[in-house]
Design a protein around this motif. Structure first.
Motif, PDB file in Angstrom:
ATOM      1  N   ILE A  30       0.831  -1.204   0.000  1.00  0.00           N
ATOM      2  CA  ILE A  30       0.000   0.000   0.000  1.00  0.00           C
ATOM      3  C   ILE A  30       0.865   1.253   0.000  1.00  0.00           C
ATOM      4  N   SER A  31       1.946   1.223   0.799  1.00  0.00           N
ATOM      5  CA  SER A  31       2.801   2.399   0.920  1.00  0.00           C
ATOM      6  C   SER A  31       3.887   2.390  -0.157  1.00  0.00           C
ATOM      7  N   ASP A  32       4.669   3.467  -0.200  1.00  0.00           N
ATOM      8  CA  ASP A  32       5.792   3.581  -1.133  1.00  0.00           C
ATOM      9  C   ASP A  32       6.956   2.771  -0.563  1.00  0.00           C
ATOM     10  N   PHE A  33       7.191   1.585  -1.100  1.00  0.00           N
ATOM     11  CA  PHE A  33       8.179   0.665  -0.557  1.00  0.00           C
ATOM     12  C   PHE A  33       9.584   1.265  -0.558  1.00  0.00           C
ATOM     13  N   GLU A  34       9.970   1.883  -1.656  1.00  0.00           N
ATOM     14  CA  GLU A  34      11.322   2.442  -1.764  1.00  0.00           C
ATOM     15  C   GLU A  34      11.548   3.563  -0.756  1.00  0.00           C
ATOM     16  N   LEU A  35      10.514   4.377  -0.555  1.00  0.00           N
ATOM     17  CA  LEU A  35      10.621   5.480   0.398  1.00  0.00           C
ATOM     18  C   LEU A  35      10.716   4.952   1.827  1.00  0.00           C
ATOM     19  N   VAL A  36       9.980   3.881   2.118  1.00  0.00           N
ATOM     20  CA  VAL A  36      10.037   3.254   3.439  1.00  0.00           C
ATOM     21  C   VAL A  36      11.449   2.743   3.720  1.00  0.00           C
ATOM     22  N   ILE A  37      12.041   2.052   2.756  1.00  0.00           N
ATOM     23  CA  ILE A  37      13.406   1.529   2.897  1.00  0.00           C
ATOM     24  C   ILE A  37      14.400   2.663   3.093  1.00  0.00           C
ATOM     25  N   GLU A  38      14.222   3.745   2.335  1.00  0.00           N
ATOM     26  CA  GLU A  38      15.114   4.914   2.434  1.00  0.00           C
ATOM     27  C   GLU A  38      15.057   5.521   3.839  1.00  0.00           C
ATOM     28  N   LYS A  39      13.859   5.641   4.355  1.00  0.00           N
ATOM     29  CA  LYS A  39      13.681   6.200   5.702  1.00  0.00           C
ATOM     30  C   LYS A  39      14.281   5.274   6.770  1.00  0.00           C
ATOM     31  N   LEU A  40      14.139   3.982   6.557  1.00  0.00           N
ATOM     32  CA  LEU A  40      14.685   3.019   7.517  1.00  0.00           C
ATOM     33  C   LEU A  40      16.206   3.126   7.598  1.00  0.00           C
ATOM     34  N   LYS A  41      16.845   3.384   6.458  1.00  0.00           N
ATOM     35  CA  LYS A  41      18.301   3.522   6.425  1.00  0.00           C
ATOM     36  C   LYS A  41      18.778   4.728   7.231  1.00  0.00           C
ATOM     37  N   GLU A  42      17.913   5.725   7.373  1.00  0.00           N
ATOM     38  CA  GLU A  42      18.272   6.944   8.103  1.00  0.00           C
ATOM     39  C   GLU A  42      18.025   6.824   9.607  1.00  0.00           C
ATOM     40  N   THR A  43      17.515   5.677  10.045  1.00  0.00           N
ATOM     41  CA  THR A  43      17.180   5.486  11.461  1.00  0.00           C
ATOM     42  C   THR A  43      18.427   5.570  12.336  1.00  0.00           C
ATOM     43  N   ASN A  44      18.341   6.305  13.431  1.00  0.00           N
ATOM     44  CA  ASN A  44      19.433   6.440  14.387  1.00  0.00           C
ATOM     45  C   ASN A  44      19.530   5.160  15.224  1.00  0.00           C
ATOM     46  N   VAL A  45      20.646   4.458  15.093  1.00  0.00           N
ATOM     47  CA  VAL A  45      20.817   3.150  15.734  1.00  0.00           C
ATOM     48  C   VAL A  45      20.789   3.268  17.260  1.00  0.00           C
ATOM     49  N   PHE A  46      21.410   4.322  17.803  1.00  0.00           N
ATOM     50  CA  PHE A  46      21.467   4.488  19.254  1.00  0.00           C
ATOM     51  C   PHE A  46      20.067   4.562  19.862  1.00  0.00           C
ATOM     52  N   TRP A  47      19.199   5.397  19.289  1.00  0.00           N
ATOM     53  CA  TRP A  47      17.861   5.572  19.839  1.00  0.00           C
ATOM     54  C   TRP A  47      17.009   4.321  19.655  1.00  0.00           C
ATOM     55  N   MET A  48      17.244   3.601  18.570  1.00  0.00           N
ATOM     56  CA  MET A  48      16.515   2.351  18.368  1.00  0.00           C
ATOM     57  C   MET A  48      16.941   1.297  19.393  1.00  0.00           C
ATOM     58  N   LEU A  49      18.255   1.227  19.642  1.00  0.00           N
ATOM     59  CA  LEU A  49      18.748   0.288  20.653  1.00  0.00           C
ATOM     60  C   LEU A  49      18.218   0.652  22.039  1.00  0.00           C
ATOM     61  N   LEU A  50      18.154   1.964  22.320  1.00  0.00           N
ATOM     62  CA  LEU A  50      17.611   2.414  23.595  1.00  0.00           C
ATOM     63  C   LEU A  50      16.146   1.997  23.731  1.00  0.00           C
ATOM     64  N   SER A  51      15.406   2.126  22.642  1.00  0.00           N
ATOM     65  CA  SER A  51      14.006   1.706  22.640  1.00  0.00           C
ATOM     66  C   SER A  51      13.890   0.210  22.920  1.00  0.00           C
ATOM     67  N   ALA A  52      14.795  -0.576  22.316  1.00  0.00           N
ATOM     68  CA  ALA A  52      14.792  -2.029  22.529  1.00  0.00           C
ATOM     69  C   ALA A  52      15.139  -2.376  23.969  1.00  0.00           C
ATOM     70  N   VAL A  53      16.146  -1.693  24.525  1.00  0.00           N
ATOM     71  CA  VAL A  53      16.558  -1.932  25.916  1.00  0.00           C
ATOM     72  C   VAL A  53      15.413  -1.622  26.870  1.00  0.00           C
ATOM     73  N   ILE A  54      14.708  -0.510  26.617  1.00  0.00           N
ATOM     74  CA  ILE A  54      13.573  -0.117  27.467  1.00  0.00           C
ATOM     75  C   ILE A  54      12.471  -1.177  27.404  1.00  0.00           C
ATOM     76  N   SER A  55      12.222  -1.707  26.218  1.00  0.00           N
ATOM     77  CA  SER A  55      11.209  -2.753  26.069  1.00  0.00           C
ATOM     78  C   SER A  55      11.603  -4.017  26.829  1.00  0.00           C
ATOM     79  N   ILE A  56      12.877  -4.383  26.757  1.00  0.00           N
ATOM     80  CA  ILE A  56      13.372  -5.558  27.489  1.00  0.00           C
ATOM     81  C   ILE A  56      13.261  -5.329  28.993  1.00  0.00           C
ATOM     82  N   LEU A  57      13.597  -4.108  29.435  1.00  0.00           N
ATOM     83  CA  LEU A  57      13.481  -3.766  30.852  1.00  0.00           C
ATOM     84  C   LEU A  57      12.034  -3.903  31.338  1.00  0.00           C
ATOM     85  N   SER A  58      11.096  -3.579  30.455  1.00  0.00           N
ATOM     86  CA  SER A  58       9.679  -3.700  30.839  1.00  0.00           C
ATOM     87  C   SER A  58       9.318  -5.152  31.137  1.00  0.00           C
TER      88      SER A  58
END
Length: 358
Positions: A30-58
């Motif tokens: 449904i969405s623009d696949f190429e644009l989604v992939i492009e945005k994913l590549k720009e994701t900040n790894v540190f903040w994503m890892l922090l989000s994962a750590v917080i979820s594990i802590l929960s």
């Protein structure tokens, strides 16, 4: 028997990943696949890892909150064994429809570790009562505070949320009746006797009749012991609230990882929407309420300008995918690891017992 159980377990895991594949293919088509992939590549790894750590802590905090109740009634189970038993919850809840699989497994494992059956039943179900009470209260408060935003995002689809709150409330009422109403056991027996008359339900109704009386008696006995322990209940409740804050607040860091920011009130709504989506949509009869959960959150986020455009908005799609991985699949993996460790310990204990007997 063990091989059959393993096959059933892995078949459920396979179904989950098949559902994931179908959801991904539908959403990305449904969405623009190429644009989604492009945005994913720009994701900040540190903040994503922090989000994962917080979820594990929960998950860790939720396990500790359940362990508090267990240790107050039975100290035969070691801290580590009890912790592993409790940590399997997101796995067995996640692979079964309506999140119904955790309590039976936990009761079985606690009894296997030396706990009395009435204690195991009481601990598991009292923890569930506390969990359900907090869940229903937060759902109702969120509905009242954010009614305008929810209506703006969902319109008449808000019926699904109302249905979810209703079902959660019914479950809580049934649990309270199970724990406190003296005549509730007879009522359950009558229902099972009714279903025993029909061929399609005779097998499970007969099984239920064999276990219902003992189960309800054990549970009510345990509840009478555990409920008066106010400090234990308060500690368990507060820890569950902390666990909720960590789990559902992790979506904020997903958004930050994508380089976007919201106002403080929008962050609060985002957290509440995450909570509502997961807990109000558990009535969807698929593992993890797959499909319904993503649909609900996507609709609710339509109330925030950043996510206008619905499923055609690549930012919304990325947030949904990453949020779902953090709050469901990652926790599923943690619960599965706990299950494997528990299984390994059980195997070693069985081997030790057999060697001592020989």
């Amino acid at each position: 028997m063990e091989t059959k159980k393993n096959k059933g377990l892995f078949s459920k895991i396979l179904i989950i990943f098949i559902i994931l594949g179908l959801l991904l293919s539908i959403i990305l088509s449904i969405s623009d696949f190429e644009l989604v992939i492009e945005k994913l590549k720009e994701t900040n790894v540190f903040w994503m890892l922090l989000s994962a750590v917080i979820s594990i802590l929960s998950v860790v905090v939720l396990s500790i909150s359940n362990q508090v109740a267990l240790r107050s009634l039975d100290k035969n189970i070691t801290y580590f064994d009890g912790f592993l038993v409790q940590t399997t919850e997101p796995f067995f809840s996640g692979i079964t429809p309506f999140g119904s699989g955790a309590q039976p497994f936990q009761i079985y494992e606690m009894v296997k570790k030396g706990a009395r059956s009435d204690v195991a039943s009481a601990v598991s179900l009292v923890n569930f009562i506390v969990f359900q009470t907090v869940t229903v209260i937060i759902l109702i408060i969120s509905l009242i505070i954010y009614w305008n935003e929810l209506w703006a995002g969902m319109g008449y689809n808000i019926f699904y949320i109302l249905a979810g709150i209703f079902f959660n409330t019914i479950i809580l009422v049934l649990l309270l009746l199970l724990g406190y109403a003296k005549g509730f056991g007879k009522f359950v027996t009558k229902i099972l006797l009714f279903f025993q008359k029909y061929r399609w339900s005779k097998k499970w109704a007969t099984r239920g009749l064999e276990k219902a009386d003992i189960f309800i008696e054990n549970f009510q006995t345990g509840v009478k012991v555990l409920m008066p322990k106010k400090r234990i209940l308060i500690a368990s409740t507060l820890l569950k609230i902390v666990s909720f804050i960590l789990k559902y607040g992790s979506i904020i860091f997903v958004l930050i990882a994508l380089g976007h920011s919201l106002t403080p009130s929008e962050y609060l709504y985002l957290t509440a929407a995450s909570f509502i989506a997961i807990n109000a949509m558990m009535w969807v009869p698929l593992p993890g309420a797959s499909g319904g959960t993503e649909f609900a959150l996507g609709m609710m986020l339509n109330a925030i300008p950043l996510f206008y455009g619905g499923v055609k908005n690549p930012i919304l799609i990325i947030v949904l995918l990453l949020w779902r991985f953090i709050t469901y699949y990652l926790q599923l993996i943690i619960g599965f690891i706990a299950y494997l460790l528990l299984k390994r310990k059980n195997k070693k204990n069985d081997e030790l017992i057999n060697s001592e007997e020989n």
